[in-house]
Design an enzyme around this catalytic site. Structure first.
Site, short mmCIF file in Angstrom:
data_model
loop_
_atom_site.label_atom_id
_atom_site.label_comp_id
_atom_site.label_asym_id
_atom_site.label_seq_id
_atom_site.Cartn_x
_atom_site.Cartn_y
_atom_site.Cartn_z
CE LYS A 44 -1.72 -1.68 3.69
NZ LYS A 44 -2.42 -1.99 4.93
CB THR B 117 -6.43 8.32 7.14
OG1 THR B 117 -5.50 8.92 8.07
CG2 THR B 117 -6.73 9.28 6.03
N GLY C 16 -7.37 3.62 10.67
CA GLY C 16 -8.08 2.36 10.46
C GLY C 16 -8.19 1.95 9.00
CB THR C 17 -7.13 3.43 5.72
OG1 THR C 17 -5.93 3.91 6.29
CG2 THR C 17 -8.07 4.57 5.49
N GLY C 18 -5.89 0.77 7.00
CA GLY C 18 -5.17 -0.49 6.74
C GLY C 18 -5.99 -1.69 7.19
CB CYS C 19 -7.78 -2.43 10.39
SG CYS C 19 -6.46 -1.93 11.49
#
Ligand SMILES: Cc1ncc(COP(=O)(O)OP(=O)(O)O)c(N)n1
Ligand SMILES: Cc1nc(C(=O)O)sc1CCOP(=O)(O)O
Ligand SMILES: [Mg+2]
Length: 572
Positions: A258, A291, A293-296
């Site tokens: 990412k 933003t 929590g975007t990865g989870c």
């Protein structure tokens, strides 16, 4: 003879155990066939239920008529189709601020229509400022949670987030060997977005040696990818490609690197590598502090799509689209005082925050547009609505029977903006699709339009629904169906609506007296007779809805003002 129901995972290897499960597999290859007799001479009936669940990709449920004595491993002895819900187990840390971690995974899976169970590896004290504390759950209790869920609930996909100790990673790998799942999504969480270490460098070896080789996809960000590769700098898309390939060599079947943190990039670029081809996913950067929590969320959305039966590439594509929509929806919600707020997974928070609840007094001066009339007087829908609002209309309905859908939608969006400024609700006549697409405040539907109970399901609990009612029975049904108000008429004859039955003041009174919902009168009403209508004196008659008396006139503003005065007079 009895019926058994056998779930057949789409990607599972040929079942070995019994003749029945063997047949179940065979059936899954011939779902279009309704009857067949396999070599074993056991009659097999594919229940019609099979067809309806066929679209549910992950499992094909087969109803099989089994002969006495057949060996069946874990059948559900039922004639009914039990729908199995796609299921993701997340193994991750709890975020008290609920932007990331377990809470993000639960919300993302719910938003994507997938059941989510949780094994908690750590409890963190977190908010929009940062991470204030971490409490790691003892390894044996993580093992116990894993056993509880995996042994009984058989999730389709496991997604991992914060794995804060070597022991916890080992426990997880051991559990997955004991209870294999269909796919493993590894989000190698190491550092929180605020810079707090969630899993130290000691974890890297066990990630590389045990966990990543079991993964179907790994989803590192630039920092995590760099850490997994021994600290190599990653600054360009070429570097990301290199990293994706190098991490793939460690063992995961697919890698998504990412690039949200890539310096000097206007777009957000992620690089996906499946061991053969590279794919770049580009999206324009959404400028928002929200933003966290975007990865989870991305990883659990990929897991959710896999649980529904998607192939990996399309799971990643759909998850990316979902993240973009969620980020865009939550770009200016204000939660917490820190630098990084949470994203809005359920995509509804924003519009709900802005919309005020329906107030029956909104029905007082109800302006209903008509494009033919406005065309005749040389004005656009938007200009007509503007004038009615300035004149004091308390609710607007766009009743556009002849405009193209795309023009209707554009007009609805433009009118909505103006209505918001005036704090006046905007409803759409007949067209649920236009109401949804424009995010209008609701719809008005008649007896031959979409049934109100269906409209309620489509529009959700918060939108306003009005229903045309000429009889007490209509009014009773509108109440049962979840309408917010009813429109009742024609009170007087009208030229605006062809073949409209006139119910008169008496008919209106009868409907009002029977209605549990507030009522707006319609049909042939204007300055000359509005007082007589409101003079009926029934408490739930809240106003008048008017088309030609406002819009088939030279000056909408003047006519609206005049009608408002009459209405005010009549309620003194
Ligand atoms: C406020 C209000 N009441 C009644 C109607 C008529 O709706 P319907 O019966 O669906 O007829 P059309 O308007 O679709 O021709 C209304 N539009 N508004
Ligand atoms: C749209 C509509 N519905 C009616 C009903 O009786 O349900 S009468 C009507 C037309 C109202 O237009 P005007 O105000 O120009 O008479
Ligand atoms: Mg209608």
């Amino acid at each position: 003879m009895r019926y058994v129901q056998i779930p057949v995972p789409v990607n599972s290897p040929l079942p070995k155990a019994s003749s029945i499960s063997h047949m179940a597999y065979f059936c899954s290859q011939v779902l279009s066939t309704s009857f067949f007799t396999p070599k074993s001479q056991i009659p097999v009936l594919l229940n019609p239920g099979v067809a309806c669940i066929k679209s549910f990709h992950q499992y094909r449920f087969l109803h099989i008529k089994a002969m006495q004595g057949d060996k069946v491993s874990t059948p559900t002895p039922s004639d009914e189709c039990m729908v199995r819900v796609p299921h993701v187990l997340t193994v991750a840390g709890s975020d008290s601020g609920a932007g990331a971690g377990i809470q993000a995974d639960l919300k993302a899976c719910a938003a994507r229509g997938v059941y989510c169970s949780t094994v908690i590896t750590a409890v963190t004290a977190q908010n929009t400022v940062g991470v204030q504390g971490v409490n790691i759950v003892p390894e044996d209790f993580v093992a116990e949670q894993l056993r509880s869920v995996l042994s009984d609930m058989h999730p389709d996909v496991v997604k991992t987030g914060m794995l804060p100790s070597i022991g916890i990673v080992k426990t997880l790998c051991q559990s997955l060997k004991e209870f294999p799942v269909q796919a493993l999504v590894v989000d190698p969480v190491m550092v929180s977005t605020s810079g707090h270490t969630l899993a130290g460098p000691s974890i890297l070896d066990i990630f590389r040696e045990e966990l990543l080789p079991m993964a179907d996809i790994a989803t590192p960000n630039l920092k995590e990818a760099s850490a997994l590769l021994g600290g190599v700098p990653l600054e360009t898309i070429a570097d990301m490609r290199y990293a994706a390939k190098a991490i793939h060599d460690i063992g995961p079947r697919n890698v998504l690197v990412k690039g949200g943190d890539l310096p000097a990039s206007l777009d957000a670029v992620d690089v996906f590598y499946d061991g053969k081809d590279f794919y770049e996913f580009r999206s324009s950067r959404i400028m928002t502090p929200n933003t966290h929590g975007t990865g989870c969320t991305l990883a659990s959305s990929v897991a959710a799509e896999l649980a529904k039966g998607s192939q990996m590439l399309s799971a990643v594509k759909v998850a990316k689209r979902y993240i973009e929509a969620a980020l865009s929806y939550s770009k200016n919600i204000a939660i917490g005082g820190g630098r990084q707020g949470p994203m809005d997974h359920l995509l509804k928070l924003k519009s709900n925050v802005q919309r005020r609840p329906f107030d029956p007094c909104d029905l007082f001066l109800y302006a209903v547009t008509d494009s033919r009339m406005n065309e005749r007087w040389g004005r656009s829908i938007v200009d007509a609505v503007k004038a009615a609002l300035e004149g004091g209309a308390s609710i607007i309905q766009l009743r556009e029977k002849e405009v193209e859908t795309s023009d209707f939608l554009e007009a609805a969006k433009a009118c909505l903006k103006i209505c918001r400024v005036h704090g006046v609700p905007l409803l759409i006549n007949d067209r649920i699709d236009v109401a949804l697409a424009s995010d209008a405040d609701g719809v008005h539907i008649g007896q031959s339009d979409m049934p109100a109970h269906v409209a309620r399901v489509l529009l959700g609990p918060d939108k306003i629904i009005g229903v045309s009612c000429k009889t007490p029975e209509h009014a009773q049904q509108a109440w049962i169906d979840g309408a917010d108000y009813i429109g009742s008429g024609g009170v007087y004859p009208t030229n605006t609506k062809e073949n409209n039955k006139t119910i008169g003041l008496d008919g209106l009174k009868t409907v009002c007296l029977s209605s549990k919902l507030p009522v707006v009168a319609i049909g042939g009403i204007g300055i000359s007779n509005a007082q007589a209508v409101m003079g009926l004196g029934v408490p739930n008659l809240k106003g008048v809805a008017v088309v030609s008396a406002l819009f088939d006139r030279e000056c909408v503003l003047t006519e609206t003002r005049k009608l408002l005065e009459v209405l005010k007079e009549s309620t003194k």
